[in-house]
Design a protein around this motif. Structure first.
Motif, PDB file in Angstrom:
ATOM      1  N   ALA A  66      33.238  34.434  16.946  1.00 40.18           N
ATOM      2  CA  ALA A  66      34.328  35.333  16.568  1.00 40.18           C
ATOM      3  C   ALA A  66      34.638  36.302  17.700  1.00 40.18           C
ATOM      4  CB  ALA A  66      33.965  36.102  15.303  1.00 40.18           C
ATOM      5  N   LEU A  69      36.482  34.400  20.385  1.00 39.13           N
ATOM      6  CA  LEU A  69      37.866  34.156  20.028  1.00 39.13           C
ATOM      7  C   LEU A  69      38.702  35.431  20.174  1.00 39.13           C
ATOM      8  CD1 LEU A  69      38.869  31.488  17.684  1.00 39.13           C
ATOM      9  CD2 LEU A  69      40.290  33.494  17.749  1.00 39.13           C
ATOM     10  N   ALA A  70      38.134  36.564  19.829  1.00 31.46           N
ATOM     11  CA  ALA A  70      38.833  37.835  20.014  1.00 31.46           C
ATOM     12  C   ALA A  70      39.084  38.083  21.498  1.00 31.46           C
ATOM     13  CB  ALA A  70      38.025  38.979  19.409  1.00 31.46           C
ATOM     14  N   ALA A  93      43.996  37.326  16.254  1.00 32.61           N
ATOM     15  CA  ALA A  93      42.635  36.775  16.364  1.00 32.61           C
ATOM     16  C   ALA A  93      42.117  36.325  15.004  1.00 32.61           C
ATOM     17  CB  ALA A  93      41.699  37.809  16.978  1.00 32.61           C
ATOM     18  N   SER A  97      39.670  33.118  13.578  1.00 30.24           N
ATOM     19  CA  SER A  97      38.389  33.379  12.933  1.00 30.24           C
ATOM     20  C   SER A  97      38.503  34.713  12.213  1.00 30.24           C
ATOM     21  CB  SER A  97      37.268  33.433  13.972  1.00 30.24           C
ATOM     22  OG  SER A  97      36.069  33.890  13.380  1.00 30.24           O
ATOM     23  N   ALA A 100      36.855  37.593  13.783  1.00 30.94           N
ATOM     24  CA  ALA A 100      37.355  37.994  15.103  1.00 30.94           C
ATOM     25  C   ALA A 100      38.195  39.259  15.022  1.00 30.94           C
ATOM     26  CB  ALA A 100      38.173  36.863  15.726  1.00 30.94           C
ATOM     27  N   SER A 103      36.257  42.228  16.122  1.00 31.20           N
ATOM     28  CA  SER A 103      35.634  42.218  17.441  1.00 31.20           C
ATOM     29  C   SER A 103      36.417  42.964  18.515  1.00 31.20           C
ATOM     30  CB  SER A 103      35.404  40.777  17.892  1.00 31.20           C
ATOM     31  OG  SER A 103      34.497  40.139  17.013  1.00 31.20           O
TER      32      SER A 103
END
Length: 135
Positions: A66, A69-70, A93, A97, A100, A103
């Motif tokens: 996560a 992905l962020a 994001a 996820s 994410a 994050s």
């Protein structure tokens, strides 16, 4: 894309959803010193080489994917000159996820699970972003 030296595919729905959203919001980029000019329309035609290195344990149940992905969304947003702030990037994001979305912020961030509209999501995170609690 390469993660820790291994090639991974971005063909999955999670990445593609984020990429579509970022490309749709991309803006012109110009660096006169380097002679670079990329128009909004050109971003969909360009291919990027992305190499990411992570020193955090992968697949350990600590949301490293996560966070990655962020970082992916945030970095592409900066590269493509998106005008969105952290709240809006967080919502993008989240399409890749759910975790994410947390994050992009430091400290304690509460995530309300479920299908929430981007408008509500943006308002909610704008309202709570200043109430961070150090861990």
């Amino acid at each position: 894309m390469w993660l820790n030296g291994k090639e991974i595919s971005l063909s999955g729905d999670r990445f593609q959803s984020c990429l579509r959203e970022i490309r749709s919001r991309a803006c012109d980029v110009e660096d006169k010193k380097k002679g670079i000019k990329i128009s909004k329309e050109d971003w969909s035609k360009l291919h990027l080489h992305i190499a990411s290195y992570n020193n955090f344990p992968t697949a350990a149940g600590l949301a490293s994917s996560a966070a990655g992905l962020a970082c992916f969304v945030y970095s592409l947003g900066k590269l493509m000159n998106l005008k969105e702030d952290e709240s809006q990037l967080s919502a993008i994001a989240r399409q890749g996820s759910g975790s994410a979305c947390r994050s992009l912020y430091g400290g304690f961030v509460k995530w309300i699970m479920g299908k929430v509209s981007f408008v509500f999501y943006f308002i909610f995170y704008t309202a709570i972003r200043y109430f961070r609690f150090p861990l």
